[in-house]
Design a protein around this motif. Structure first.
Motif, PDB file in Angstrom:
ATOM      1  N   GLN A   3      39.714  32.861  46.623  1.00 48.30           N
ATOM      2  CA  GLN A   3      38.782  33.584  48.801  1.00 48.30           C
ATOM      3  C   GLN A   3      37.615  33.408  48.049  1.00 48.30           C
ATOM      4  OE1 GLN A   3      40.075  36.255  50.703  1.00 48.30           O
ATOM      5  NE2 GLN A   3      42.889  36.533  50.493  1.00 48.30           N
ATOM      6  N   GLN A   4      37.211  33.262  46.640  1.00 50.95           N
ATOM      7  CA  GLN A   4      36.193  33.208  45.726  1.00 50.95           C
ATOM      8  C   GLN A   4      35.714  32.845  45.413  1.00 50.95           C
ATOM      9  OE1 GLN A   4      37.038  36.860  42.413  1.00 50.95           O
ATOM     10  NE2 GLN A   4      38.569  37.610  43.655  1.00 50.95           N
ATOM     11  N   VAL A   5      34.214  32.996  45.288  1.00 48.39           N
ATOM     12  CA  VAL A   5      33.388  31.740  44.455  1.00 48.39           C
ATOM     13  C   VAL A   5      33.477  32.185  43.266  1.00 48.39           C
ATOM     14  CG1 VAL A   5      31.260  30.850  45.159  1.00 48.39           C
ATOM     15  CG2 VAL A   5      31.789  31.176  47.071  1.00 48.39           C
ATOM     16  N   LYS A   6      31.703  32.928  42.806  1.00 45.53           N
ATOM     17  CA  LYS A   6      32.068  33.025  41.533  1.00 45.53           C
ATOM     18  C   LYS A   6      33.383  34.367  41.888  1.00 45.53           C
ATOM     19  CE  LYS A   6      28.876  36.571  41.159  1.00 45.53           C
ATOM     20  NZ  LYS A   6      27.278  37.419  40.692  1.00 45.53           N
ATOM     21  N   LEU A   7      33.950  34.442  40.378  1.00 44.73           N
ATOM     22  CA  LEU A   7      34.894  34.863  40.413  1.00 44.73           C
ATOM     23  C   LEU A   7      34.029  37.052  40.122  1.00 44.73           C
ATOM     24  CD1 LEU A   7      37.356  33.323  38.614  1.00 44.73           C
ATOM     25  CD2 LEU A   7      37.129  33.001  40.624  1.00 44.73           C
ATOM     26  N   ASP A   8      35.050  37.383  40.808  1.00 47.69           N
ATOM     27  CA  ASP A   8      34.865  38.734  40.647  1.00 47.69           C
ATOM     28  C   ASP A   8      35.566  39.888  40.232  1.00 47.69           C
ATOM     29  OD1 ASP A   8      34.991  42.133  41.471  1.00 47.69           O
ATOM     30  OD2 ASP A   8      33.074  41.634  42.367  1.00 47.69           O
ATOM     31  N   ILE A   9      35.939  40.375  38.673  1.00 41.79           N
ATOM     32  CA  ILE A   9      37.420  41.277  37.942  1.00 41.79           C
ATOM     33  C   ILE A   9      37.161  42.124  39.200  1.00 41.79           C
ATOM     34  CG2 ILE A   9      37.831  42.272  35.824  1.00 41.79           C
ATOM     35  CD1 ILE A   9      35.864  39.972  34.421  1.00 41.79           C
ATOM     36  N   ALA A  10      36.386  43.020  39.560  1.00 42.36           N
ATOM     37  CA  ALA A  10      36.979  44.155  40.206  1.00 42.36           C
ATOM     38  C   ALA A  10      38.242  43.857  41.493  1.00 42.36           C
ATOM     39  CB  ALA A  10      35.978  45.050  40.617  1.00 42.36           C
ATOM     40  N   ARG A  11      37.453  42.759  42.444  1.00 42.42           N
ATOM     41  CA  ARG A  11      38.679  42.443  43.629  1.00 42.42           C
ATOM     42  C   ARG A  11      40.124  41.906  42.753  1.00 42.42           C
ATOM     43  NH1 ARG A  11      34.735  38.436  46.630  1.00 42.42           N
ATOM     44  NH2 ARG A  11      36.618  38.330  47.841  1.00 42.42           N
ATOM     45  N   LEU A  12      39.763  41.060  41.899  1.00 45.27           N
ATOM     46  CA  LEU A  12      40.325  40.734  41.239  1.00 45.27           C
ATOM     47  C   LEU A  12      41.697  41.791  40.202  1.00 45.27           C
ATOM     48  CD1 LEU A  12      39.462  37.669  39.198  1.00 45.27           C
ATOM     49  CD2 LEU A  12      41.175  37.374  40.805  1.00 45.27           C
ATOM     50  N   GLU A  13      41.437  43.078  39.946  1.00 43.85           N
ATOM     51  CA  GLU A  13      42.708  44.085  39.772  1.00 43.85           C
ATOM     52  C   GLU A  13      43.246  44.709  40.312  1.00 43.85           C
ATOM     53  OE1 GLU A  13      39.557  45.692  36.416  1.00 43.85           O
ATOM     54  OE2 GLU A  13      40.276  44.613  34.655  1.00 43.85           O
ATOM     55  N   ALA A  14      41.650  44.892  41.575  1.00 41.00           N
ATOM     56  CA  ALA A  14      42.296  45.276  43.027  1.00 41.00           C
ATOM     57  C   ALA A  14      43.511  44.853  43.652  1.00 41.00           C
ATOM     58  CB  ALA A  14      41.030  45.997  43.754  1.00 41.00           C
ATOM     59  N   ALA A  15      43.688  43.130  43.527  1.00 43.74           N
ATOM     60  CA  ALA A  15      44.521  42.566  44.354  1.00 43.74           C
ATOM     61  C   ALA A  15      45.808  42.543  43.353  1.00 43.74           C
ATOM     62  CB  ALA A  15      43.981  40.869  44.061  1.00 43.74           C
ATOM     63  N   ALA A  16      45.983  42.534  42.131  1.00 46.17           N
ATOM     64  CA  ALA A  16      46.549  43.142  40.935  1.00 46.17           C
ATOM     65  C   ALA A  16      47.581  44.148  41.797  1.00 46.17           C
ATOM     66  CB  ALA A  16      46.669  43.056  39.849  1.00 46.17           C
TER      67      ALA A  16
END
Length: 155
Positions: free
Chosen positions: A141-154
């Motif tokens: 769902q991302q364009v530029k990757l966002d580490i905080a959002r990826l970690e929240a999804a985990a």
């Protein structure tokens, strides 16, 4: 062994831009078209760069000024794995902010048409963990990757 990237002009400009992106990068060799030479059925390119051999962060590439027959596409991309959101943001701004364009999932292309993937090292760790599926869904769902959002999804 190295990768050759085919360009339609502006080789010196591209090489200097790429050197500015990644620390530890350097030009190894530059050759020029000799008098009266150029691609078949193309203009005289005397004095223009024919090839530039360079290292980007220690990885060798050859940039070839071959003409318009084979344009760059997303079929080939340079993957840059970084450690921080700050580095993602810096590279993204440099590439997209200077005439490039965004794609998705951490992909973008520069003003010369070369595709890049700007990937946080943390993404590989998250995709190898037990929460890989929601992380992958978030990444898509991302364009530029966002580490905080990826970690929240985990989580």
């Amino acid at each position: 062994m190295q990768t050759c990237l085919w360009f339609d002009g502006r080789l010196d400009e591209a090489a200097e831009f790429y050197l500015s992106l990644l620390p530890g990068s350097r030009i190894l060799h530059r050759s020029v078209y000799e008098e009266g030479s150029g691609p078949p059925d193309g203009p005289d390119m005397t004095g223009q760069a024919l090839t530039i051999d360079l290292e980007l962060a220690g990885v060798p590439y050859t940039l070839l000024n071959g003409g318009p027959q084979f344009p760059l596409s997303e079929a080939v991309s340079i993957v840059v794995t970084v450690d921080s959101q700050q580095e993602i943001d810096r590279l993204w701004e440099a590439i997209v902010g200077s005439g490039g364009r965004e794609s998705q999932c951490g992909w973008c292309s520069d003003r010369f048409g070369l595709s890049w993937q700007i990937v946080p090292r943390r993404l590989n760790e998250l995709l190898a963990g037990p929460s890989a599926e929601p992380v992958m869904k978030e990444m898509m769902q991302q364009v530029k990757l966002d580490i905080a959002r990826l970690e929240a999804a985990a989580r």
